[in-house]
Scaffold this motif. Structure first.
Motif: not given
Length: 490
Positions: A242-243, A437, A457, A460-463, A468
């Motif tokens: 995760g992010a 990331n 995340d 790809r970063g926060q999403s 996910a």
């Protein structure tokens, strides 16, 4: 699919929510349910469009899982619920999660929404899987044959769970490592119980365990378990951590007591709820306090709803961006997800309890002020406007004379996340992209280390939860290909 004229014959109907005055008295889910007859009518509204954009799954619209939405809408319309379940599970590992917390990108891309109101796709999805559990149609299905390969999945959020589920279906022995005390990642501790009941999460985890997946909690890879040991014990590793690096607010007074990252507030609350129904008092209480939530997204809304259930004195939500329009703008055409003003559950509850929407737009926090004991007592703000500069970019500009002081004893920072935590990636020597990331190409998910993949995340970063899950599934496919030379996973 559905009834050819259904979108003209029937109006969109969603189940009612429990009244705000009632639901803030507990922590149970607030959505009610439609009858099967009503759901059949809603399925009939799916209009047999030639190109169903609802499941095309681009970055801006449609379902990333490519769910077979028109097919199961039609099957629900015809009362064929088990067949609808089969279609749903072909592309979706956890419809009980997305059916509750997804913002429904599919509905924003629904063709019926061009001429009327979109089909209630999300509600039908949730109803299919909930009925399946109620009827006993969901049973453990362990793989008939094992490959002899071992895979470690780091992180048990939606990406990690989806990846583990797919790899287990392929016959690999999968172990999921989670540093927290419970499996689920943000599904468990990032989303409050009233939006996603943790019994729903645990039910799925128990099912996956019965199918042969090994879950290890209270174990942080890189601290409790050496990465060298992990690499020695497993044939492949998938990073789905995760992010989780929360964006901070570097303004005067940030050091004061009473200012917390939103995820810390939400996590402590849910853990205390699950451990003792809040009797242990091991959470950050908003009771009797003036609360300010800084951030206008879903996490901010969750903080508003949680603070109200704590019996806060007042709650205000700051948003630095302007208020969204009530209808699509020219730069937001169908089938892109509609960026329009919505009133979520937290705002609805505040409206009823406080008499006004808690959101304040185009507002910037200038400083925090505390008392002699170092406890937060007020927040100083100023209104801003967004002005386009010579480079064509918009930047906030303060409006003179709009300074304001807000009483506050609790501030929750819900401004999103900047990326994954560095420790594990650094220990493994994983290359990063320009946003910090894990660097792994979309569709391949391979890092610079052979046999080490990254998804969700962390990559790809926060999403969104649905993205996910999509990435976890795809990373499992590529991991299976690496292990076996070929793959049958979708």
């Amino acid at each position: 699919m559905g009834k050819p004229t259904g979108f003209m014959d029937y109006r969109r109907e969603l189940p009612a929510d429990r009244p705000p005055q009632e639901r803030i008295e507990d922590w149970q889910e607030f959505h009610l349910h439609l009858s099967e007859e009503q759901l059949s009518i809603q399925g009939a509204r799916c209009m047999a469009c030639g190109t169903p954009y609802c499941h095309r799954g681009s970055t801006a619209s449609g379902c990333p899982l490519h769910n077979l939405i028109p097919e199961w809408n039609d099957l629900v319309y015809r009362g064929l619920w088990q067949e609808a379940l089969q279609r749903l599970l072909r592309t979706s590992n956890f419809p009980e999660f997305t059916g509750r917390v997804c913002p429904a990108l599919c509905e924003g891309a629904c063709t019926a929404g061009l001429v009327a109101e979109p089909v209630t796709i999300k509600n039908i999805e949730c109803s299919i899987i909930d009925k399946a559990y109620e009827e006993g149609w969901i049973e453990p299905q362990p793989p008939a044959k094992r490959s002899g390969k071992k895979v470690a999945v780091i992180g048990s959020g939606p990406a990690g769970l989806a990846c583990a589920d797919q790899l287990n279906k392929a016959g690999h022995m999968v172990t999921v490592y989670e540093r927290s005390d419970r499996i689920g990642g943000l599904l468990t501790y990032g989303i409050p119980n009233m939006k996603l009941d943790k019994k729903v999460v645990q039910r799925r985890v128990d099912l996956m365990a019965a199918e042969g997946i090994n879950f290890v909690t209270n174990t942080e890879v890189g601290t409790d378990l050496a990465v060298e040991q992990l690499q020695a014990d497993y044939d492949a590793i998938v990073l789905c951590g995760g992010a989780t690096e929360a964006r901070d607010l570097a303004v005067e007074g940030r050091h004061l007591q009473g200012i917390y990252p939103a995820v810390e507030f939400l996590t402590a609350d849910t853990r205390s709820l699950l451990n003792s129904n809040h009797k242990d008092k091991q959470y950050i209480s908003a009771e009797g306090k003036d609360v300010i939530v800084i951030g206008g997204g879903d996490t901010g809304t969750d903080c508003v709803g949680t603070a109200l259930r704590h019996r806060c004195n007042s709650v205000v939500q700051f948003e630095i961006m302007p208020q969204l329009p009530e209808s699509r703008g020219a730069n937001n055409p169908w089938p892109d997800y509609p960026r329009v003003l919505k009133v979520d559950y937290g705002q609805q509850e505040a409206l009823v309890l406080q008499g006004a929407d808690p959101r304040q737009y185009c507002i910037m926090t200038k400083k925090f002020v505390g008392d002699e004991a170092g406890q937060l007592k007020e927040v100083h703000t100023v209104q801003i406007e967004w002005v386009k500069g010579a480079d064509g970019r918009f930047a906030p500009q303060e409006i003179a004379g709009t300074e304001k002081v807000w009483p506050a004893q609790l501030v929750l920072l819900a401004m999103g996340f900047t990326g994954p935590e560095a420790q594990l990636l650094d220990q493994l020597g994983i290359e990063r992209d320009n946003r910090s990331n894990a660097k792994a190409p979309y569709g391949k998910y391979t890092t610079n280390l052979p046999g080490v993949f990254a998804a969700g995340d962390m990559r790809r970063g926060q999403s969104l939860v649905v993205w996910a899950i999509h990435e976890g599934r795809e990373a499992a496919r590529e991991c299976d290909r690496f292990l076996m030379g070929t793959t049958n996973l979708p």
